[in-house]
Motif scaffolding. Structure first.
Motif, mmCIF file in Angstrom:
data_model
loop_
_atom_site.group_PDB
_atom_site.id
_atom_site.type_symbol
_atom_site.label_atom_id
_atom_site.label_comp_id
_atom_site.label_asym_id
_atom_site.label_seq_id
_atom_site.Cartn_x
_atom_site.Cartn_y
_atom_site.Cartn_z
ATOM 1 N N TYR A 1 1.010 -1.264 0.028
ATOM 2 C CA TYR A 1 -0.182 -0.038 0.241
ATOM 3 C C TYR A 1 0.984 1.008 0.241
ATOM 4 O O TYR A 1 0.532 2.798 -0.391
ATOM 5 C CB TYR A 1 -1.089 -0.148 1.287
ATOM 6 N N GLU A 2 2.360 1.247 0.211
ATOM 7 C CA GLU A 2 2.366 2.190 -0.110
ATOM 8 C C GLU A 2 3.137 3.610 -0.562
ATOM 9 O O GLU A 2 2.422 4.219 -0.744
ATOM 10 C CB GLU A 2 4.249 2.132 0.493
ATOM 11 N N GLY A 3 3.030 2.680 -1.846
ATOM 12 C CA GLY A 3 3.323 2.913 -3.284
ATOM 13 C C GLY A 3 2.260 3.560 -3.707
ATOM 14 O O GLY A 3 1.652 4.208 -4.011
ATOM 15 N N GLU A 4 0.815 2.778 -3.112
ATOM 16 C CA GLU A 4 -0.361 3.034 -3.998
ATOM 17 C C GLU A 4 -0.713 4.559 -3.162
ATOM 18 O O GLU A 4 -1.366 5.405 -4.363
ATOM 19 C CB GLU A 4 -1.215 2.138 -3.575
ATOM 20 N N LEU A 5 -0.566 4.749 -1.620
ATOM 21 C CA LEU A 5 -0.763 5.750 -1.371
ATOM 22 C C LEU A 5 -0.841 7.166 -1.163
ATOM 23 O O LEU A 5 -1.082 8.331 -1.505
ATOM 24 C CB LEU A 5 -1.022 5.378 0.307
ATOM 25 N N GLN A 6 1.303 6.885 -1.710
ATOM 26 C CA GLN A 6 1.535 7.836 -2.376
ATOM 27 C C GLN A 6 1.339 8.296 -3.117
ATOM 28 O O GLN A 6 1.538 9.812 -3.877
ATOM 29 C CB GLN A 6 3.576 7.966 -1.663
ATOM 30 N N LEU A 7 1.599 7.570 -4.504
ATOM 31 C CA LEU A 7 1.232 7.500 -6.395
ATOM 32 C C LEU A 7 -0.064 8.739 -5.677
ATOM 33 O O LEU A 7 -0.958 9.077 -6.863
ATOM 34 C CB LEU A 7 1.402 6.633 -6.220
ATOM 35 N N ALA A 8 -1.137 8.418 -5.347
ATOM 36 C CA ALA A 8 -2.606 8.619 -5.181
ATOM 37 C C ALA A 8 -2.163 9.511 -4.742
ATOM 38 O O ALA A 8 -2.872 11.435 -5.852
ATOM 39 C CB ALA A 8 -3.361 7.290 -4.330
ATOM 40 N N ARG A 9 -1.357 10.264 -3.426
ATOM 41 C CA ARG A 9 -1.531 12.211 -3.418
ATOM 42 C C ARG A 9 -0.670 12.775 -4.225
ATOM 43 O O ARG A 9 -0.908 13.712 -4.619
ATOM 44 C CB ARG A 9 -1.136 11.995 -1.600
ATOM 45 N N LEU A 10 0.230 11.910 -5.026
ATOM 46 C CA LEU A 10 0.976 12.826 -5.837
ATOM 47 C C LEU A 10 0.801 13.200 -7.401
ATOM 48 O O LEU A 10 0.551 14.219 -7.640
ATOM 49 C CB LEU A 10 2.105 12.247 -6.509
ATOM 50 N N ILE A 11 -0.400 11.936 -7.239
ATOM 51 C CA ILE A 11 -1.631 12.479 -8.515
ATOM 52 C C ILE A 11 -2.055 13.708 -8.348
ATOM 53 O O ILE A 11 -2.511 14.784 -9.301
ATOM 54 C CB ILE A 11 -3.283 11.296 -8.955
ATOM 55 N N ARG A 12 -3.031 13.984 -7.104
ATOM 56 C CA ARG A 12 -3.447 14.950 -5.975
ATOM 57 C C ARG A 12 -2.657 16.240 -6.449
ATOM 58 O O ARG A 12 -3.436 17.725 -6.948
ATOM 59 C CB ARG A 12 -4.076 14.679 -4.823
ATOM 60 N N ILE A 13 -1.300 16.766 -5.841
ATOM 61 C CA ILE A 13 -0.383 17.832 -5.753
ATOM 62 C C ILE A 13 0.526 18.141 -6.957
ATOM 63 O O ILE A 13 1.085 19.028 -6.619
ATOM 64 C CB ILE A 13 0.140 17.517 -3.959
ATOM 65 N N LEU A 14 0.956 17.285 -7.310
ATOM 66 C CA LEU A 14 2.213 17.512 -8.677
ATOM 67 C C LEU A 14 1.612 18.384 -9.378
ATOM 68 O O LEU A 14 0.640 17.706 -10.374
ATOM 69 C CB LEU A 14 2.738 16.184 -8.978
ATOM 70 N N GLU A 15 2.140 19.694 -10.161
ATOM 71 C CA GLU A 15 1.491 20.638 -10.906
ATOM 72 C C GLU A 15 2.670 20.204 -12.104
ATOM 73 O O GLU A 15 3.539 20.749 -12.203
ATOM 74 C CB GLU A 15 1.215 22.118 -10.430
ATOM 75 N N VAL A 16 1.522 20.288 -13.572
ATOM 76 C CA VAL A 16 2.457 21.099 -14.661
ATOM 77 C C VAL A 16 2.987 21.537 -14.892
ATOM 78 O O VAL A 16 4.767 21.373 -15.021
ATOM 79 C CB VAL A 16 1.334 20.178 -15.161
ATOM 80 N N SER A 17 3.563 22.267 -14.538
ATOM 81 C CA SER A 17 3.876 23.890 -14.512
ATOM 82 C C SER A 17 5.170 23.920 -13.062
ATOM 83 O O SER A 17 5.964 24.427 -13.255
ATOM 84 C CB SER A 17 3.226 25.188 -13.983
ATOM 85 N N LYS A 18 4.975 22.197 -12.338
ATOM 86 C CA LYS A 18 6.412 22.328 -11.875
ATOM 87 C C LYS A 18 7.647 21.553 -11.805
ATOM 88 O O LYS A 18 8.250 21.176 -11.342
ATOM 89 C CB LYS A 18 5.919 22.403 -10.340
ATOM 90 N N ILE A 19 6.995 21.003 -13.057
ATOM 91 C CA ILE A 19 8.054 19.558 -13.702
ATOM 92 C C ILE A 19 8.814 20.241 -14.882
ATOM 93 O O ILE A 19 8.031 20.585 -15.401
ATOM 94 C CB ILE A 19 7.587 18.800 -14.264
ATOM 95 N N GLN A 20 9.552 19.738 -15.666
ATOM 96 C CA GLN A 20 10.285 19.503 -16.251
ATOM 97 C C GLN A 20 10.338 18.262 -16.873
ATOM 98 O O GLN A 20 11.908 17.671 -16.151
ATOM 99 C CB GLN A 20 11.476 20.607 -16.266
ATOM 100 N N GLY A 21 9.769 18.202 -18.575
ATOM 101 C CA GLY A 21 10.099 16.731 -19.090
ATOM 102 C C GLY A 21 8.024 15.993 -18.012
ATOM 103 O O GLY A 21 7.353 17.165 -18.652
ATOM 104 N N ALA A 22 8.846 14.566 -17.925
ATOM 105 C CA ALA A 22 7.189 14.025 -18.171
ATOM 106 C C ALA A 22 7.234 12.983 -16.994
ATOM 107 O O ALA A 22 7.967 12.114 -17.145
ATOM 108 C CB ALA A 22 6.991 13.020 -19.956
ATOM 109 N N VAL A 23 6.043 12.419 -16.749
ATOM 110 C CA VAL A 23 5.752 11.673 -15.779
ATOM 111 C C VAL A 23 4.114 11.181 -15.583
ATOM 112 O O VAL A 23 3.539 12.016 -15.744
ATOM 113 C CB VAL A 23 5.029 12.429 -14.234
ATOM 114 N N THR A 24 4.465 9.850 -15.930
ATOM 115 C CA THR A 24 3.487 8.824 -15.973
ATOM 116 C C THR A 24 3.236 8.335 -15.071
ATOM 117 O O THR A 24 3.766 7.732 -13.988
ATOM 118 C CB THR A 24 3.581 8.104 -17.171
ATOM 119 N N ILE A 25 2.081 8.348 -14.479
ATOM 120 C CA ILE A 25 1.161 7.787 -12.688
ATOM 121 C C ILE A 25 0.886 6.752 -13.029
ATOM 122 O O ILE A 25 -0.772 6.932 -13.300
ATOM 123 C CB ILE A 25 1.253 8.576 -11.700
ATOM 124 N N LEU A 26 0.936 5.572 -12.396
ATOM 125 C CA LEU A 26 -0.422 4.140 -12.534
ATOM 126 C C LEU A 26 -0.535 3.892 -11.313
ATOM 127 O O LEU A 26 0.515 2.881 -10.619
ATOM 128 C CB LEU A 26 0.782 2.736 -12.895
#
Length: 337
Positions: free
Chosen positions: A61-86
Motif C-alpha cells: 500500500y505505500e506506493g499506492e497511497l503515495q502515488l494517489a497523493r502525488l496525482i492530487r498535488i503534482l502540478e504540470v508547471s512545476k515539472i520539466q519533462g514528463a511523469v506518468t503515474i499508475l
C-alpha cells in the motif's frame, strides 16, 4: 499484435491528462465489461520521462497511497519533462486486497513479457513491456512485503549486461536514500517488471517499502522521500513534492544479494512459525532463526530452525500459521566494495 488494451493517453501531448486504461473482459454479470486502470500523465517540455507504478501486487500500500497523493498535488508547471503515474497497476488485485488478480489469478510481477491474446494480467504485462515502458527513460515500481511478509525497507535493481546502464541504475538507486539495497540477478528473461524495463531499454528501479498489508509513518515517509529524491535527481522537479523536507541520506548504503535457495528457510509441513531475530539483524551460519511449532501435536517439542547461511535478515513470514512450501525467513548476502 494489439494487446487488446485501450489507451486514451497521448504521450506526446503537453499538459495534464487523466484517463483509464481499459481491458475488455467479459464476465457473467457484464458481457462487455472493462477493467479500468487509472493513469495520469503530466508533460512540460523536453526532459526526462519517468513512469511511477504501484499496485503491481494489490496488498502493497505505500506506493499506492503515495502515488494517489502525488496525482492530487503534482502540478504540470512545476515539472520539466514528463511523469506518468499508475497508482493501481493491477487494479483487480488492489480492490480485492490480494497479491494476485481475482479475475485470472495473475501475478503481474511474474507475467512479463505477457501475452496480447491472454487473460487480463498477461495482456496488461504485454502492454506495459511493449508500449508503455519503452516510452520512458526510468521506471520506478513500488513494492512491499504484502500481507504475509515483514520486509526490510530497501531499494532494488536488476543486474545489467550494459555497464553504462547498470552504473546509472546504481547511481539512481543510491540517490533514493535507502540504507539497504538489492541487486537482483534474475537474468535477461526475468518475468518481473524490472526484467521488462531492461528489455524495453529503460532503467528499472524498485524496492520493498514496507510490509504486513498496512502502512506506518516510517514506511510512508521512506516512500515519499524516495520518490522525491528520484524526481529531484532526474531534474524533473526542483524541490520536494511529497515530503516537507527530505531527510539526510544514510551515511552508507549496504548492498545485498539474494540468489540462492539456501538463503531462505522453508516450511516442510503444517506448523506455526516463531521468529528469533528481527529485520536487519546480522546473523551467522548456524544461528537460531526461529522455532516451528506443531499445535496439532502438543506433546512434540517445537523444532529449532537454523540459518544455512549468514547475512542480514531481510524478511520473515508474518502469518504464524504456515504450510509446506511457505518461506519463513530469508537473509541477504552483504556485497562489499
Amino acid at each position: 499484435m494489439h494487446s487488446g488494451i485501450i489507451n486514451p493517453i497521448d504521450l506526446a501531448r503537453e499538459g495534464r491528462q487523466s484517463a483509464h486504461l481499459a481491458i475488455p473482459y467479459s464476465i457473467d454479470r457484464s458481457p462487455y465489461y472493462q477493467i479500468r486502470i487509472p493513469i495520469v500523465r503530466l508533460k512540460n517540455g523536453d526532459g526526462p520521462s519517468l513512469l511511477l507504478m504501484a499496485g503491481n501486487h494489490g496488498d502493497e500500500y505505500e506506493g499506492e497511497l503515495q502515488l494517489a497523493r502525488l496525482i492530487r498535488i503534482l502540478e504540470v508547471s512545476k515539472i520539466q519533462g514528463a511523469v506518468t503515474i499508475l497508482p493501481m497497476a493491477n487494479l483487480p488485485a488492489v480492490m480485492a486486497a490480494k497479491r494476485c488478480s481475482p479475475f485470472d489469478g495473475g501475478n503481474l510481477n511474474r507475467a512479463f513479457p505477457g501475452d496480447p491474446a491472454g487473460p487480463p494480467t498477461a495482456r496488461l504485462a504485454h502492454f506495459l513491456e511493449s508500449e508503455l515502458f519503452p516510452a520512458h527513460d526510468v521506471i520506478l515500481d513500488l513494492h512491499s512485503g504484502g500481507t504475509s511478509m515483514a520486509h526490510l525497507a530497501c531499494t532494488l535493481i536488476e543486474r545489467q549486461a550494459d555497464r553504462t546502464r547498470f552504473q546509472r541504475s546504481l547511481d539512481l538507486m543510491r540517490a533514493m536514500g535507502a540504507a539497504h539495497a538489492f541487486i537482483a540477478d534474475n537474468g535477461a528473461m526475468a518475468p518481473t517488471s524490472m526484467g521488462a524495463a531492461a528489455r524495453a531499454g529503460a532503467i528499472g528501479l524498485s524496492g520493498e517499502f514496507g510490509g504486513g498489508g498496512t502502512v506506518t509513518p516510517d514506511s510512508m515517509a521512506f516512500t515519499a522521500a524516495a520518490i522525491d529524491r528520484l524526481l529531484m535527481t532526474l531534474g524533473i522537479v526542483k524541490e520536494t513534492v511529497l515530503s516537507r523536507s527530505v531527510p539526510d541520506r544514510p551515511r552508507s548504503l549496504q548492498l545485498l544479494s539474494l540468489s540462492r535457495h539456501s538463503q531462505g528457510i522453508y516450511a516442510e509441513g503444517r506448523g506455526w512459525f516463531e521468529p528469533a531475530v528481527t529485520l536487519g539483524a546480522r546473523v551467522a551460519k548456524g544461528e537460531v532463526a526461529g522455532w516451528y511449532h506443531d499445535l496439532q501435536r502438543l506433546d512434540e517439542v517445537e523444532e529449532e530452525l537454523h540459518f544455512a547461511e549468514g547475512g542480514i535478515v531481510i524478511s520473515h513470514r508474518l502469518h504464524c500459521d504456515s504450510q509446506a512450501g511457505d518461506c519463513l525467513i530469508q537473509v541477504g548476502e552483504p556485497i562489499e566494495g
